[in-house]
Design a protein around this motif. Structure first.
Motif: not given
Length: 84
Positions: A11-15, A30-32, A37-39, A57-58
């Motif tokens: 359910a987390k937002p993605f960037a 790092d801030d996201l 937020v998944r990055v 993080f990927v």
């Protein structure tokens, strides 16, 4: 690092952060992450993001972008931090 099939089951937002994993991009990632937020970071060098590797993080080498884009089923934020 390949994107696991479960990466988007959240359910987390993605960037999506497009850049060369520069100083600015790595600090943005790092801030996201600190904001839950998944990055997914697309770039040509992972040296500044090695400390960020986690389940949220990927890092994907820009040379493999055509293999990765079809797997991305949603993105909430896009950050384009490259000069090219």
């Amino acid at each position: 690092m390949p994107i696991s099939p479960d990466f988007f089951n959240s359910a987390k937002p993605f960037a999506l952060v497009v850049g060369d994993a520069s100083f600015v991009a790595s600090h943005l990632c790092d801030d996201l992450l600190s904001r839950s937020v998944r990055v997914i970071c697309l770039g040509d060098s992972s040296e500044n993001t090695e400390n960020l590797i986690s389940e949220d993080f990927v890092y994907v080498d820009i040379e493999n972008v055509n293999d990765v884009l079809p797997k991305i089923d949603r993105v909430d934020y896009i950050f384009f931090l490259t000069e090219n």
